[in-house]
Design a protein around this motif. Structure first.
Motif: not given
Length: 165
Positions: A114-131, A133-139
């Motif tokens: 279960h990965t919790m990403l920092p909320e304090g980072v604006e969405r655009a700067r966090r999106q690359w990390l989401v992508e 992790l999703q590429h590695r199988g996280h959903a």
């Protein structure tokens, strides 16, 4: 990938400040010290802080983790404060941290991460990390809400109750 040690605790603080500028050095130490690798012979906590270093040895990424029990999955590895901060190698650092978490989860026989990403980072700067992790199988797993029950006051070392609205 290495475990954060007591002698490098303060060196990791600027990364924490990048995602949570209101966190003080004392708060970071209080959070991280229980997760640090223990001296030989001491029981190892069910968690830690992983760090990634650049080619010069500077800390350029970190993630804190704990092994916890989850009602739906059993043993899970909970990862939080996932930070990859490097102008040129950000993707490589984030991928290395993700792979290290997968190895830890397998070693602890966890059913999920279960990965919790920092909320304090604006969405655009966090999106690359989401992508990544999703590429590695996280959903997406759940939708979390938070209601602050206490807040820090400017310059205070204690917490106060929020104003009623």
């Amino acid at each position: 990938m290495k475990s954060l040690t007591a002698d490098r605790l303060d060196q990791a603080f600027p990364l924490i400040q990048a995602i949570a500028p209101s966190i003080t050095l004392e708060e970071w130490r209080a959070f991280a010290e229980p997760l640090l690798e223990k001296p030989s012979g001491a029981p190892q906590a069910q968690g830690g802080v992983l760090i990634a270093e650049d080619e010069r040895g500077y800390i350029s990424g970190l993630v804190a983790y704990r092994v916890q029990q989850d009602l739906m999955h059993g043993s899970v590895l909970v990862a939080e404060h996932f930070i990859a901060f490097d102008f040129f190698e950000r993707d490589r650092i984030a991928d290395a941290l993700a792979r290290a978490l997968e190895g830890l989860a397998a070693g602890h026989r966890c059913a999920a991460i279960h990965t919790m990403l920092p909320e304090g980072v604006e969405r655009a700067r966090r999106q690359w990390l989401v992508e990544m992790l999703q590429h590695r199988g996280h959903a997406p797993h759940c939708f979390a809400l938070q209601k602050p029950m206490m807040r820090k006051t400017a310059g205070a070392k204690s917490l106060s109750l929020p104003q009623a609205t």
